[in-house]
Design an enzyme around this catalytic site. Structure first.
Site, PDB file in Angstrom:
ATOM      1  N   GLY A  13       0.830  -1.215   0.000  1.00  0.00           N
ATOM      2  CA  GLY A  13       0.000   0.000   0.000  1.00  0.00           C
ATOM      3  C   GLY A  13       0.851   1.246   0.000  1.00  0.00           C
ATOM      4  O   GLY A  13       1.259   1.724   1.059  1.00  0.00           O
ATOM      5  N   GLY A  18       2.002   4.989   3.470  1.00  0.00           N
ATOM      6  CA  GLY A  18       2.800   3.790   3.194  1.00  0.00           C
ATOM      7  C   GLY A  18       4.192   4.152   2.710  1.00  0.00           C
ATOM      8  O   GLY A  18       5.197   3.590   3.162  1.00  0.00           O
ATOM      9  N   ASN A  36       2.475  -2.444  -4.417  1.00  0.00           N
ATOM     10  CA  ASN A  36       1.240  -1.668  -4.540  1.00  0.00           C
ATOM     11  C   ASN A  36       0.409  -2.258  -5.677  1.00  0.00           C
ATOM     12  O   ASN A  36       0.956  -2.701  -6.690  1.00  0.00           O
ATOM     13  CB  ASN A  36       1.558  -0.197  -4.841  1.00  0.00           C
ATOM     14  CG  ASN A  36       0.341   0.684  -4.652  1.00  0.00           C
ATOM     15  OD1 ASN A  36      -0.153   0.813  -3.532  1.00  0.00           O
ATOM     16  ND2 ASN A  36      -0.154   1.264  -5.716  1.00  0.00           N
ATOM     17  N   ASN A 107      -6.171   2.324  10.134  1.00  0.00           N
ATOM     18  CA  ASN A 107      -7.031   2.749  11.246  1.00  0.00           C
ATOM     19  C   ASN A 107      -8.197   1.787  11.391  1.00  0.00           C
ATOM     20  O   ASN A 107      -9.358   2.173  11.272  1.00  0.00           O
ATOM     21  CB  ASN A 107      -7.579   4.147  10.957  1.00  0.00           C
ATOM     22  CG  ASN A 107      -6.958   5.175  11.883  1.00  0.00           C
ATOM     23  OD1 ASN A 107      -6.481   4.839  12.972  1.00  0.00           O
ATOM     24  ND2 ASN A 107      -6.982   6.411  11.461  1.00  0.00           N
ATOM     25  N   SER A 133       0.171   6.677  14.535  1.00  0.00           N
ATOM     26  CA  SER A 133      -0.339   8.043  14.657  1.00  0.00           C
ATOM     27  C   SER A 133       0.743   9.062  14.369  1.00  0.00           C
ATOM     28  O   SER A 133       1.918   8.825  14.620  1.00  0.00           O
ATOM     29  CB  SER A 133      -0.885   8.284  16.066  1.00  0.00           C
ATOM     30  OG  SER A 133      -1.342   9.604  16.159  1.00  0.00           O
ATOM     31  N   LYS A 205      -5.514   3.187  19.786  1.00  0.00           N
ATOM     32  CA  LYS A 205      -5.394   4.207  18.728  1.00  0.00           C
ATOM     33  C   LYS A 205      -6.729   4.944  18.558  1.00  0.00           C
ATOM     34  O   LYS A 205      -6.761   6.167  18.370  1.00  0.00           O
ATOM     35  CB  LYS A 205      -4.969   3.547  17.408  1.00  0.00           C
ATOM     36  CG  LYS A 205      -5.000   4.472  16.192  1.00  0.00           C
ATOM     37  CD  LYS A 205      -4.018   5.602  16.325  1.00  0.00           C
ATOM     38  CE  LYS A 205      -3.968   6.655  15.256  1.00  0.00           C
ATOM     39  NZ  LYS A 205      -4.830   6.732  14.163  1.00  0.00           N
ATOM     40  N   HIS A 208      -7.043   7.336  21.347  1.00  0.00           N
ATOM     41  CA  HIS A 208      -6.170   8.476  21.024  1.00  0.00           C
ATOM     42  C   HIS A 208      -6.917   9.454  20.116  1.00  0.00           C
ATOM     43  O   HIS A 208      -6.918  10.660  20.340  1.00  0.00           O
ATOM     44  CB  HIS A 208      -4.885   7.964  20.345  1.00  0.00           C
ATOM     45  CG  HIS A 208      -4.131   9.030  19.611  1.00  0.00           C
ATOM     46  ND1 HIS A 208      -4.528   9.502  18.366  1.00  0.00           N
ATOM     47  CD2 HIS A 208      -3.033   9.750  19.939  1.00  0.00           C
ATOM     48  CE1 HIS A 208      -3.698  10.451  17.986  1.00  0.00           C
ATOM     49  NE2 HIS A 208      -2.785  10.622  18.913  1.00  0.00           N
ATOM     50  N   ASN A 209      -7.571   8.933  19.104  1.00  0.00           N
ATOM     51  CA  ASN A 209      -8.272   9.812  18.165  1.00  0.00           C
ATOM     52  C   ASN A 209      -9.466  10.499  18.828  1.00  0.00           C
ATOM     53  O   ASN A 209      -9.740  11.664  18.556  1.00  0.00           O
ATOM     54  CB  ASN A 209      -8.740   9.033  16.937  1.00  0.00           C
ATOM     55  CG  ASN A 209      -7.591   8.686  16.010  1.00  0.00           C
ATOM     56  OD1 ASN A 209      -6.445   8.623  16.450  1.00  0.00           O
ATOM     57  ND2 ASN A 209      -7.878   8.469  14.750  1.00  0.00           N
ATOM     58  N   GLU A 212      -8.138  13.210  20.760  1.00  0.00           N
ATOM     59  CA  GLU A 212      -7.732  14.248  19.789  1.00  0.00           C
ATOM     60  C   GLU A 212      -8.943  15.112  19.388  1.00  0.00           C
ATOM     61  O   GLU A 212      -8.843  16.344  19.319  1.00  0.00           O
ATOM     62  CB  GLU A 212      -7.121  13.541  18.581  1.00  0.00           C
ATOM     63  CG  GLU A 212      -6.724  14.423  17.435  1.00  0.00           C
ATOM     64  CD  GLU A 212      -6.256  13.575  16.240  1.00  0.00           C
ATOM     65  OE1 GLU A 212      -5.522  12.584  16.430  1.00  0.00           O
ATOM     66  OE2 GLU A 212      -6.651  13.900  15.111  1.00  0.00           O
ATOM     67  N   LYS A 284     -13.633  11.527  10.019  1.00  0.00           N
ATOM     68  CA  LYS A 284     -13.466  10.231   9.355  1.00  0.00           C
ATOM     69  C   LYS A 284     -14.077   9.103  10.157  1.00  0.00           C
ATOM     70  O   LYS A 284     -14.138   7.973   9.681  1.00  0.00           O
ATOM     71  CB  LYS A 284     -11.978   9.955   9.125  1.00  0.00           C
ATOM     72  CG  LYS A 284     -11.394  10.723   7.967  1.00  0.00           C
ATOM     73  CD  LYS A 284     -10.183   9.967   7.436  1.00  0.00           C
ATOM     74  CE  LYS A 284      -9.283  10.844   6.592  1.00  0.00           C
ATOM     75  NZ  LYS A 284      -7.883  10.412   6.730  1.00  0.00           N
ATOM     76  N   ARG A 469     -39.018   5.534  37.056  1.00  0.00           N
ATOM     77  CA  ARG A 469     -39.001   4.235  36.363  1.00  0.00           C
ATOM     78  C   ARG A 469     -39.891   3.229  37.097  1.00  0.00           C
ATOM     79  O   ARG A 469     -40.570   2.410  36.484  1.00  0.00           O
ATOM     80  CB  ARG A 469     -37.565   3.701  36.246  1.00  0.00           C
ATOM     81  CG  ARG A 469     -36.652   4.579  35.406  1.00  0.00           C
ATOM     82  CD  ARG A 469     -35.279   3.952  35.219  1.00  0.00           C
ATOM     83  NE  ARG A 469     -35.340   2.823  34.299  1.00  0.00           N
ATOM     84  CZ  ARG A 469     -34.870   1.617  34.553  1.00  0.00           C
ATOM     85  NH1 ARG A 469     -34.298   1.376  35.718  1.00  0.00           N
ATOM     86  NH2 ARG A 469     -34.974   0.656  33.667  1.00  0.00           N
TER      87      ARG A 469
HETATM   88  P1  2AM Z   1      -3.757   1.734  -5.490  1.00  0.00           P
HETATM   89  O1  2AM Z   1      -2.607   2.692  -5.635  1.00  0.00           O
HETATM   90  O2  2AM Z   1      -3.664   0.590  -6.432  1.00  0.00           O
HETATM   91  O3  2AM Z   1      -5.093   2.416  -5.542  1.00  0.00           O
HETATM   92  C1  2AM Z   1      -4.548   3.837  -0.398  1.00  0.00           C
HETATM   93  O4  2AM Z   1      -5.703   3.854  -1.153  1.00  0.00           O
HETATM   94  C2  2AM Z   1      -3.668   2.669  -0.779  1.00  0.00           C
HETATM   95  O5  2AM Z   1      -4.370   1.437  -0.610  1.00  0.00           O
HETATM   96  C3  2AM Z   1      -3.207   2.694  -2.211  1.00  0.00           C
HETATM   97  O6  2AM Z   1      -1.880   2.241  -2.211  1.00  0.00           O
HETATM   98  C4  2AM Z   1      -4.149   1.725  -2.893  1.00  0.00           C
HETATM   99  O7  2AM Z   1      -3.623   1.089  -4.046  1.00  0.00           O
HETATM  100  C5  2AM Z   1      -4.329   0.703  -1.814  1.00  0.00           C
HETATM  101  N1  2AM Z   1      -5.583  -0.053  -1.954  1.00  0.00           N
HETATM  102  C6  2AM Z   1      -6.838   0.421  -1.849  1.00  0.00           C
HETATM  103  N2  2AM Z   1      -7.724  -0.572  -2.011  1.00  0.00           N
HETATM  104  C7  2AM Z   1      -7.033  -1.703  -2.234  1.00  0.00           C
HETATM  105  C8  2AM Z   1      -7.394  -3.052  -2.474  1.00  0.00           C
HETATM  106  N3  2AM Z   1      -8.669  -3.442  -2.480  1.00  0.00           N
HETATM  107  N4  2AM Z   1      -6.398  -3.944  -2.689  1.00  0.00           N
HETATM  108  C9  2AM Z   1      -5.101  -3.545  -2.644  1.00  0.00           C
HETATM  109  N5  2AM Z   1      -4.700  -2.273  -2.411  1.00  0.00           N
HETATM  110  C10 2AM Z   1      -5.643  -1.373  -2.217  1.00  0.00           C
END
Ligand code: 2AM
Length: 502
Positions: A13, A18, A36, A107, A133, A205, A208-209, A212, A284, A469
């Site tokens: 990723g 990443g 990737n 996350n 984080s 985590k 933590h959020n 935050e 998010k 109640r």
């Molecule tokens: P990509 O570049 O091929 O889209 C954030 O979106 C990261 O997660 C990117 O590196 C994306 O790859 C990867 N990603 C998102 N969905 C995915 C999936 N179903 N399988 C593999 N990688 C994925």
């Protein structure tokens, strides 16, 4: 092509997080394979980073990726939480050998991590769910890392995680400065430690959020009060936040707030940047998860939930603009000393922050019973001291509080925090009442104060509530003059109903 030297670790990723985490790992002398789904991204990443101390190995298929790793293999996944994570795991599993370790750095919802860990354990594989984080900058130069999962797997990951994590001075809790924040550093305590089994890391985590969310909203309320009650301009408030950053509120979020408030609008230098930003906040979902979990477990975390709701109400921009024309406020103005009110707002922020952290730590305390984890709260506060968004000098005080008493029921009961709130509560109350009198919304400040007052109340009006109640639903009640656990019911008269006109 397979790399000749097996890589120490791999990462799937290559979005910004990443890429940055991979570079951080390689900078610390570890050889790392990357993969990737879209191969061009891998090619570009490798081409853009020809020289790294450990070495980057680009791979074009999952099979090549897996084959390039030293055994037992360690593979970090950094893709969006949810379906994408499951898809990558499903792709990896048939290619792996027993004892290989998958590390999810996304996350993830902690219950997903519990499920994945169990499923993979059933297949002889090991799984770590690690909170990461600190955003993009943290991933690149020193994040705060919260790993949960099988302890043996953690021990294998530990040298890498400790090397890449942010470092803080053990005595002061302050980040160790480097050429860039967190990098390169020598010495200090890494902001990572084993959190607990299965989903514990991702749970912490999430908390933590949630914390935050609370911190950010509280800072916004301090800003709104200085602006609404004193009419201060952004740049002046920026100066005040800079001053606050030298004292007990010293933290990343206060520091960036000072920077933001001093920033001019690039399109019109006469305007403050913050004044041209539309007042609708996105989210998010991790604050919502924290609040939902608080409701599920029956743990009061109203200040964190208020911070989530504050974002929700901010998103109703059009409705608010329309309502502002109809709904009138008190029209009262503050006429007292500016200096005194600024100090009072500071104190209100500090006290509210203590309550918000108390709530976050209460959640972790209850979750550890719910999920059978053994959390070390002092160590968790230590991990938060550097690298992450809520990093703050104040966290050192939480570590010290848990060192004094590992079984501490609530942060407010620790002598240090108790003393702070005792000294500052007059100002806190003054600010909350002024906010109400003058019609400036301060949802987290006031909810934190209500939390404090509720928590310190030996008797709450729940006696009346339970009587209600019992009246309408025969839900029974306990008596103050009888042992706990003995339940009574009163034979209530039929409710008197208004007579209908004939
Ligand atoms: P990509 O570049 O091929 O889209 C954030 O979106 C990261 O997660 C990117 O590196 C994306 O790859 C990867 N990603 C998102 N969905 C995915 C999936 N179903 N399988 C593999 N990688 C994925």
């Amino acid at each position: 092509m397979m790399a000749k030297t097996p890589s120490d670790i791999g990462l799937v990723g290559l979005a910004v997080m990443g890429q940055n985490l991979a570079l951080n790992i390689a900078d610390h002398g570890f050889r790392i394979s990357v993969y990737n789904r879209t191969v061009e991204k891998t090619d570009r990443f490798i081409a853009e980073n020809p020289q790294t101390p450990g070495g980057l190995v680009g791979t074009k298929s999952l099979a090549d990726f897996v084959a390039s790793l030293a055994k037992p293999r360690k593979m970090i996944i950094l893709v969006p939480a949810g379906k994408a994570t499951d898809a990558v795991i499903d792709g990896l599993v048939p290619l792996l050998d027993p004892n290989d370790i998958i590390i999810d750095g996304g996350n993830a919802l902690w219950t997903d991590t519990i499920r994945r860990e169990k499923e993979l354990r059933g297949k002889g594989l090991r799984f770590i769910g690690s909170g990461v984080s600190g955003g993009e900058e943290g991933a690149r130069f020193g994040p705060s890392l919260m790993p949960g999962g099988e302890f043996g797997a953690w021990q294998e990951l530990k040298p890498i995680w400790e090397a890449i994590a942010a470092k803080v001075d053990d005595k002061t809790g302050r980040p160790i400065p480097g050429a860039k924040p967190g990098w390169p550093v020598s010495g200090g305590v890494p902001c990572t430690a084993y959190i607990g089994e299965n989903g514990a890391g991702h749970y912490v985590k999430m908390i933590h959020n949630g914390i935050e969310y609370g911190d950010m909203q509280m800072i916004c309320e301090a800003y709104a009060l200085m602006s609404g009650l004193l009419g201060l301009k952004a740049a002046e408030m920026g100066g005040i936040f800079s001053e606050w950053n030298q004292g007990s509120l010293d933290s990343f979020l206060i520091e960036i707030t000072a920077d933001i408030l001093k920033q001019r609008d690039p399109n019109n230098k006469r305007k403050a940047f913050v004044d041209v930003v539309l007042d609708t906040a996105g989210q998010k979902g991790t604050g919502k998860w924290t609040s939902t979990n608080a409701l599920d477990m029956g743990v009061p975390a109203p200040t964190i939930a208020e911070a989530v709701f504050a974002r929700c109400i901010s998103a109703l921009k059009d409705e608010r603009v329309a309502a502002a024309k109809i709904l009138k406020g008190p029209g009262k103005k503050y006429r007292g000393s500016k200096q005194a009110l600024v100090q009072a707002i500071h104190d209100a922020l500090y006290c509210s922050k203590i309550c918000s952290y108390a709530q976050g730590f209460q959640l972790m305390r209850t979750a550890q019973q719910e999920y059978g984890w053994k959390l070390n709260f002092g160590e968790i506060a230590q991990i938060f001291r550097g690298g992450c968004i809520i990093r703050a000098a104040f966290l050192q005080k939480i570590t010290e509080a848990y060192a004094r008493n590992p079984q501490l029921a609530n942060l407010l009961l620790d002598p240090f925090f108790n003393r702070i709130v005792k000294q500052a509560q007059e100002n806190w109350r003054k600010v909350v009442s002024l906010a109400a009198e003058c019609g400036v919304p301060a949802p987290t400040f006031s909810s934190a104060l209500s939390y404090y007052d509720s928590y310190r109340s030996a008797r709450l009006p729940a006696n009346l509530l339970q009587a209600q109640r019992d009246y309408f639903g025969a839900h029974t009640y306990e008596r103050t003059d009888q042992p706990r656990g003995k339940f009574f019911h009163l034979d209530w008269p039929e409710p008197t109903r208004p007579q209908l006109e004939a």
